[in-house]
Design an enzyme around this catalytic site. Structure first.
Site, PDB file in Angstrom:
ATOM      1  N   HIS A 213       3.098   6.512 -72.175  1.00 66.72           N
ATOM      2  CA  HIS A 213       2.228   7.537 -72.456  1.00 66.72           C
ATOM      3  C   HIS A 213       0.951   7.658 -71.453  1.00 66.72           C
ATOM      4  O   HIS A 213       0.829   8.981 -71.130  1.00 66.72           O
ATOM      5  CB  HIS A 213       2.063   8.409 -73.973  1.00 66.72           C
ATOM      6  CG  HIS A 213       3.372   8.210 -74.230  1.00 66.72           C
ATOM      7  ND1 HIS A 213       4.660   8.142 -73.425  1.00 66.72           N
ATOM      8  CD2 HIS A 213       3.669   8.032 -75.448  1.00 66.72           C
ATOM      9  CE1 HIS A 213       5.648   8.385 -74.939  1.00 66.72           C
ATOM     10  NE2 HIS A 213       5.084   8.188 -75.804  1.00 66.72           N
TER      11      HIS A 213
ATOM     12  N   SER B 278       6.305   3.278 -76.049  1.00 67.01           N
ATOM     13  CA  SER B 278       5.799   5.074 -75.843  1.00 67.01           C
ATOM     14  C   SER B 278       4.196   4.346 -75.623  1.00 67.01           C
ATOM     15  O   SER B 278       3.439   3.768 -76.334  1.00 67.01           O
ATOM     16  CB  SER B 278       5.502   5.755 -77.558  1.00 67.01           C
ATOM     17  OG  SER B 278       7.144   6.088 -77.303  1.00 67.01           O
TER      18      SER B 278
ATOM     19  N   GLU C  11      15.016  15.434 -90.010  1.00 69.91           N
ATOM     20  CA  GLU C  11      15.519  15.593 -88.990  1.00 69.91           C
ATOM     21  C   GLU C  11      16.094  14.134 -87.857  1.00 69.91           C
ATOM     22  O   GLU C  11      16.073  13.892 -88.065  1.00 69.91           O
ATOM     23  CB  GLU C  11      15.164  16.574 -88.024  1.00 69.91           C
ATOM     24  CG  GLU C  11      14.473  18.118 -89.034  1.00 69.91           C
ATOM     25  CD  GLU C  11      13.920  18.610 -87.882  1.00 69.91           C
ATOM     26  OE1 GLU C  11      13.920  19.993 -88.520  1.00 69.91           O
ATOM     27  OE2 GLU C  11      13.579  18.878 -86.272  1.00 69.91           O
TER      28      GLU C  11
ATOM     29  N   CYS D 288      13.028  15.680 -77.338  1.00 66.68           N
ATOM     30  CA  CYS D 288      11.869  14.607 -78.107  1.00 66.68           C
ATOM     31  C   CYS D 288      10.486  15.113 -78.122  1.00 66.68           C
ATOM     32  O   CYS D 288      10.358  15.812 -77.207  1.00 66.68           O
ATOM     33  CB  CYS D 288      11.894  13.320 -76.631  1.00 66.68           C
ATOM     34  SG  CYS D 288      10.732  12.508 -76.897  1.00 66.68           S
TER      35      CYS D 288
END
Length: 373
Positions: free
Chosen positions: A224, A222, A94, A344
């Site tokens: 997090h 990233s 995608e 996201c």
């Protein structure tokens, strides 16, 4: 048995010049060809009228210019478009186009699936099949440009920014990601500024060092979680490359880079009552104090079967204020394309999982169900 043709989308300018040299041609032919392909969207050698007929015939016999096809697309109410890109063998990745007033960003995939298993990410739960080739990565940019109205007469292009934030971990596919980004930056390619091409990574530190030696692009990381204990759960690669090792790698990259203007973008997904307390905000600020950065807070985008919920706006606001009190620059990302699962963490595609992750997960769930009964 026919000989497989060379897909010229797999070659950056250096590779194309080497190919033309092997064919006994001058290196500048590579520049001409790239301009036809990337500036004007031409893939038929016969249309390249500043290349002589003999060479066009040789190219047609030995080479091809083939980008992956768009299998389907969905358009969000906010203008975001999610493309399913057919990469063969029944598999799709995608790609997401995000238009804004001052820019138009394409979010590009680097792998079919992902091996890192981040627990809040739909792609990470789908398993992993393979790396995308250079032509499959740069082909996403080329194909979507065509779809959006690439003007052959003027060379106007509808994409101003590219982010390597789609399916997969780009640093686990450096051999193909670097040439693809070279084409994005090349004046004869898509001619994007190095500040307008961003690579996002979860922290494969040795590959981050290699990236810094090979190319200069904007970097997003990233994070997090504000500590190793929680990050081990959310981002399992942290068990191999813990936070302090990752942060040291980020600082080494920044020392080599001009594209980042001296600071990195820190991505932090906001998970309700998991990583969004004010104490965790203080902890994150202390963690990042020696690493020049801006913090991008990302409201979690749920997907089917997700174990997490999105932090409330009030919790995000409190978290943001604590970070700003520490002197950090904070941006709360506006969610785009969530109504078509294009936001996201929601990308999944159609993956034949070589890791058998989904099958194993289903087996575990069945075992739990039997035990409960």
């Amino acid at each position: 048995m026919s000989v497989k043709k060379i897909n010229l989308l797999d070659l950056d300018r250096k590779g194309l010049r080497a190919l033309f040299s092997e064919m006994g041609e001058k290196p500048f032919r590579a520049d001409q060809l790239m301009k036809w392909v990337y500036h004007f969207g031409v893939t038929d050698f016969e249309e390249m009228n500043n290349i002589n007929k003999v060479l066009r015939t040789k190219l047609a016999a030995k080479c091809e210019i083939v980008a992956p096809e768009i299998a389907s697309f969905q358009k969000s109410n906010d203008g975001t478009i999610k493309f399913a890109i057919n990469v063969g063998q029944g598999q799709e990745v995608e790609t997401v186009y995000i238009p804004e007033e001052d820019r138009a960003t394409l979010c590009v995939s680097s792998q079919v699936g992902c091996a890192l298993e981040c627990t809040f990410c739909s792609t990470g739960q789908q398993g992993f099949n393979r790396n995308l080739t250079v032509s499959e990565i740069i082909g996403q940019v080329w194909r979507v440009s065509q779809f959006l109205g690439f003007h052959k007469d003027t060379g106007d292009r509808p994409i101003s920014n590219v982010v390597m934030m789609g399916m997969g971990e780009p640093l686990l596919n450096l051999a193909n990601v670097i040439p693809a980004m070279d084409i994005m930056l090349d004046d004869f390619g898509f001619s994007l500024s190095k500040r307008r091409v961003t690579l996002s990574t979860s922290g494969v530190v040795p590959a981050l060092d290699k990236l810094g030696d090979a190319i200069d692009v904007a970097l997003a990381v990233s994070i997090h979680a504000p500590n190793d204990e929680l990050r081990d759960v959310l981002v399992p690669v942290n068990k191999k490359y813990p936070l302090q090792e990752f942060l040291a790698g980020i600082r080494r990259y920044l020392e080599k880079s001009n594209a980042n203007r001296g600071r990195v973008t820190v991505e932090y997904v906001m998970l309700d009552h998991i990583n969004d307390s004010t104490d965790q905000a203080h902890e994150l600020a202390i963690l990042m104090k020696d690493t020049p950065c801006k913090i991008n807070l990302i409201p979690f985008n749920p997907y089917p079967g997700s174990p997490y919920g999105r932090s409330s706006n009030s919790r995000i606001d409190r978290f943001s204020k604590v970070l700003m009190e520490h002197g950090l620059t904070v941006i709360v990302r506006k969610t785009r394309g969530d109504d078509i699962d294009a936001a996201c963490g929601q990308l999944a595609g159609d993956i034949r999982d070589r890791t058998k992750r989904l099958a194993k997960k289903q087996m575990q769930q069945n075992q739990i169900s039997v035990t409960m009964e």
